[in-house]
Design an enzyme around this catalytic site. Structure first.
Site, PDB file in Angstrom:
ATOM      1  CB  SER A 149     -18.265  14.959 -15.340  1.00  0.00           C
ATOM      2  OG  SER A 149     -16.920  15.324 -14.890  1.00  0.00           O
ATOM      3  CE1 TYR A 162     -19.063  13.741 -10.008  1.00  0.00           C
ATOM      4  CE2 TYR A 162     -17.377  13.971 -11.513  1.00  0.00           C
ATOM      5  CZ  TYR A 162     -18.414  14.371 -10.813  1.00  0.00           C
ATOM      6  OH  TYR A 162     -19.302  15.435 -11.669  1.00  0.00           O
TER       7      TYR A 162
END
Length: 230
Positions: A149, A162
């Site tokens: 990501s 995350y």
């Protein structure tokens, strides 16, 4: 024949995609099937998995479904074994797409939430690679792709855990490239921005705000041409 699938001779290559019953993993499964790979679809939802396999087969592709709730070493080992069995003895391409997310302040993230996140996003890919990559290296050919990501390289309020898990995937990718690359295994990570998948649904507004900062000023779709989205 459904639009988007052009019959080709099978390549004989086998791809295992985790988290393939929705989102990016689903799009990857269709794309690799279009490229004439045999696709092993893996995910928690049996009905969705079997529907994807049915749709791929209806488009002249080859696919199998292996259910897996990936969260620990035993689940990773079982998936590696079953995928190898249904694929005919080997896996050539491994795509780590299964993932979990946490959105919120560090102080309000519980230990169990943190452990669950890292188990799915880091531990399982690490162990699954350990089960399958050595055989790729022994054959002198293979590919491992992890879905990371853009959060892994940015400071974004509310995404600390995350982002840390995805930064770990980035480093694993570098390390695996050093470990398996000399033996013919290609190792890469992709870093999508805010993408419209079921995982972001509970906090869609937050991710729409992030996407608004990007050049396109919108959420991305899992599949660039959107042909396989329902």
């Amino acid at each position: 024949m459904k639009r988007g699938m052009t019959p080709q001779e099978p390549t004989g290559r086998i791809a295992l995609i985790t988290g393939a019953t929705s989102g990016i993993g689903r799009a990857v499964a269709f794309r690799l099937a279009r490229d004439s790979l045999v696709v092993v679809v893996s995910g928690r939802d049996r009905s969705r998995g079997e529907k994807i396999v049915s749709d791929i087969r209806a488009q002249d592709g080859t696919a199998h479904f292996v259910p897996a709730d990936l969260h620990d070493g035993a689940s990773a080992a079982h998936l590696a074994q079953r995928a190898t069995e249904v694929a005919g003895g080997h896996v050539d391409v491994l795509v780590h797409s299964a993932g979990a997310g946490i959105l919120g302040p560090t102080a309000k993230t519980t230990e169990s939430e943190f452990d669950h996140l890292f188990a799915i996003n880091v531990k399982v890919p690490y162990l699954l690679t350990g089960h399958l990559a050595p055989a790729m290296a022994a054959r002198g050919d293979g590919a491992i792709v992890s879905v990371s990501s853009i959060a892994s390289g940015r400071g974004i309020d509310g995404l600390a855990a995350y982002a840390a898990s995805k930064a770990a995937i980035d480093q694993l990718t570098r390390s695996w490239a050093a470990e398996y690359g000399p033996h013919g295994v290609r190792v890469n990570a992709v870093m999508p921005g805010a993408t419209e998948t079921p995982m972001i649904a509970p906090a869609r507004g937050f991710f729409e705000t992030l996407a608004d900062r990007a050049p396109a000023r919108r959420l991305a779709g899992p599949d660039a041409d959107q042909r396989d989205r329902t």
